[in-house]
Design an enzyme around this catalytic site. Structure first.
Site, PDB file in Angstrom:
ATOM      1  N   ASP A  81       0.842  -1.202   0.000  1.00  0.00           N
ATOM      2  CA  ASP A  81       0.000   0.000   0.000  1.00  0.00           C
ATOM      3  C   ASP A  81       0.879   1.255   0.000  1.00  0.00           C
ATOM      4  O   ASP A  81       1.883   1.315   0.720  1.00  0.00           O
ATOM      5  CB  ASP A  81      -0.879  -0.048   1.259  1.00  0.00           C
ATOM      6  CG  ASP A  81      -1.849   1.111   1.358  1.00  0.00           C
ATOM      7  OD1 ASP A  81      -2.260   1.638   0.309  1.00  0.00           O
ATOM      8  OD2 ASP A  81      -2.200   1.477   2.494  1.00  0.00           O
ATOM      9  N   HIS A 181      -7.445  10.503   5.123  1.00  0.00           N
ATOM     10  CA  HIS A 181      -6.818   9.491   5.972  1.00  0.00           C
ATOM     11  C   HIS A 181      -6.980   9.866   7.447  1.00  0.00           C
ATOM     12  O   HIS A 181      -7.106  11.041   7.781  1.00  0.00           O
ATOM     13  CB  HIS A 181      -5.326   9.400   5.667  1.00  0.00           C
ATOM     14  CG  HIS A 181      -5.025   8.791   4.328  1.00  0.00           C
ATOM     15  ND1 HIS A 181      -4.422   9.501   3.326  1.00  0.00           N
ATOM     16  CD2 HIS A 181      -5.238   7.559   3.846  1.00  0.00           C
ATOM     17  CE1 HIS A 181      -4.266   8.707   2.273  1.00  0.00           C
ATOM     18  NE2 HIS A 181      -4.752   7.523   2.551  1.00  0.00           N
ATOM     19  N   GLY A 182      -6.928   8.861   8.309  1.00  0.00           N
ATOM     20  CA  GLY A 182      -6.914   9.139   9.748  1.00  0.00           C
ATOM     21  C   GLY A 182      -8.311   9.364  10.312  1.00  0.00           C
ATOM     22  O   GLY A 182      -9.309   8.928   9.769  1.00  0.00           O
ATOM     23  N   HIS A 209      -9.579   5.606  -0.135  1.00  0.00           N
ATOM     24  CA  HIS A 209      -8.630   5.677   0.980  1.00  0.00           C
ATOM     25  C   HIS A 209      -9.298   6.485   2.085  1.00  0.00           C
ATOM     26  O   HIS A 209     -10.242   7.216   1.846  1.00  0.00           O
ATOM     27  CB  HIS A 209      -7.326   6.351   0.541  1.00  0.00           C
ATOM     28  CG  HIS A 209      -6.469   5.451  -0.285  1.00  0.00           C
ATOM     29  ND1 HIS A 209      -5.193   5.109   0.077  1.00  0.00           N
ATOM     30  CD2 HIS A 209      -6.731   4.795  -1.438  1.00  0.00           C
ATOM     31  CE1 HIS A 209      -4.694   4.287  -0.832  1.00  0.00           C
ATOM     32  NE2 HIS A 209      -5.600   4.086  -1.769  1.00  0.00           N
ATOM     33  N   GLY A 210      -8.774   6.353   3.296  1.00  0.00           N
ATOM     34  CA  GLY A 210      -9.423   7.052   4.404  1.00  0.00           C
ATOM     35  C   GLY A 210     -10.790   6.466   4.665  1.00  0.00           C
ATOM     36  O   GLY A 210     -11.765   7.166   4.907  1.00  0.00           O
ATOM     37  N   SER A 212     -11.917   4.745   7.153  1.00  0.00           N
ATOM     38  CA  SER A 212     -12.368   4.583   8.543  1.00  0.00           C
ATOM     39  C   SER A 212     -13.428   5.612   8.882  1.00  0.00           C
ATOM     40  O   SER A 212     -13.310   6.784   8.510  1.00  0.00           O
ATOM     41  CB  SER A 212     -11.199   4.768   9.513  1.00  0.00           C
ATOM     42  OG  SER A 212     -10.444   3.586   9.615  1.00  0.00           O
ATOM     43  N   THR A 234      -7.260   2.901  10.485  1.00  0.00           N
ATOM     44  CA  THR A 234      -7.333   3.684  11.721  1.00  0.00           C
ATOM     45  C   THR A 234      -8.279   3.076  12.755  1.00  0.00           C
ATOM     46  O   THR A 234      -7.909   2.916  13.923  1.00  0.00           O
ATOM     47  CB  THR A 234      -7.761   5.139  11.411  1.00  0.00           C
ATOM     48  OG1 THR A 234      -6.847   5.670  10.454  1.00  0.00           O
ATOM     49  CG2 THR A 234      -7.733   6.002  12.663  1.00  0.00           C
TER      50      THR A 234
HETATM   51 ZN   LIG Z   1      -4.163   5.733   1.596  1.00  0.00          ZN
END
Ligand SMILES: [Zn+2]
Length: 283
Positions: A81, A181-182, A209-210, A212, A234
């Site tokens: 990744d 992200h996060g 992506h991201g 969560s 996350t």
């Molecule tokens: Zn990513």
């Protein structure tokens, strides 16, 4: 068992579901995710992000990921990744990973095309699928929240995305449509129409992506619009943390191994719930 990225994406297209792509830079998370694969029987992408080198190296945990996935009867893809350069990706493939992402999103367009093509050429020789990225998502896979909000000016333009896919030959595309992200500092504003446009313009599955912290309905609408791979880290890592917290005040618990076992259970419950959400969009 190992299956290719192309095969896993074809499964998701056919069933109209999403693939959980779980980062496992700690052993308990890896064991937990393997267990979820075995219990649910659906393909899961096990992945390791280059940014997680700060936690453990791919040389150390990568062989465990490969061995556990191969030994299992459930289908897994092993994905590098956010590879930042071709040498890192090659290291992952030599360890036994069979799928990769080259993240050239911080480069200018022409340079992103150049490095992504280079990875696609190397991967194609090995029959391996490649995820590319165009458009920028803030934060990173290490849970760095950055601003924790998506900036609409960074959303991926569908025509640029289409040209990028044609120029590089990537198997699937990570694009920016409202996730970061996060941890989210405020509710993300997902641009569903943009996902539909990206899917139609590029002709390839879209990667989130991201992933969560969205609601089940939000994940499922993204899947209906053409997202097939959803990166997840996350909340799984936080589930491990939440699982050990009550034990820290328990005077009968003083072995780290007890915390590790609790962490594994915490990740397992969280990832299983996530996998079930992504796989309940089909008929
Ligand atoms: Zn990513």
């Amino acid at each position: 068992m190992l299956i290719g990225l192309q095969e896993a994406l074809a499964y998701a297209e056919k069933k109209n579901v999403g693939l959980a792509a779980v980062n496992t830079p700690f052993f308990e998370g890896l064991l937990a995710t393997i267990d979820v694969g075995e219990r649910t029987g659906v393909p899961i992408i096990l992945q390791f992000a280059q940014v997680h080198e700060s936690i453990v190296s791919i040389e150390d945990i990568g062989p465990a990921m490969v061995e556990l996935a191969k030994r299992s009867e459930a289908p897994f893809v092993l994905h590098v990744d956010h590879g930042e350069n071709i040498d890192y990706i090659r290291t992952g493939l030599e360890i036994g990973f069979n799928s990769c992402m080259i993240d050239g999103s911080l480069l200018d367009y022409d340079e992103n095309v150049r490095v992504t093509r280079e990875v696609v050429e190397m991967a194609t020789e090995r029959g391996i699928g490649v995820e590319g990225e165009i458009g920028m998502m803030t934060g990173n896979e290490n849970g760095d929240p950055s601003q924790g909000v998506a900036d609409a000016s960074l959303y991926t333009d569908p025509e640029v995305a289409a040209a990028f896919v044609r120029a590089t030959g990537v198997t699937c595309l990570a694009a920016s449509f409202g996730t970061v992200h996060g941890m989210y500092r405020r509710k993300p504003e997902l641009n569903y129409e943009l996902i539909s446009q990206l899917r139609a313009a590029t002709g390839v599955p879209i990667v989130m992506h991201g992933g969560s912290g969205l609601s089940a309905e939000e994940y499922q609408e993204c899947i209906r619009r053409g997202v097939r791979k959803i990166n997840y880290y996350t909340y799984a890592a936080k589930a491990a943390y939440d699982a050990i917290r009550p034990l820290l005040d328990d005077e009968n618990v003083f072995l780290f191994s007890n915390l590790a076992a609790a962490a594994r259970k915490g990740v397992e419950a969280d990832v299983e719930a996530f996998v079930n959400i992504l796989n309940s969009t089909g008929e």
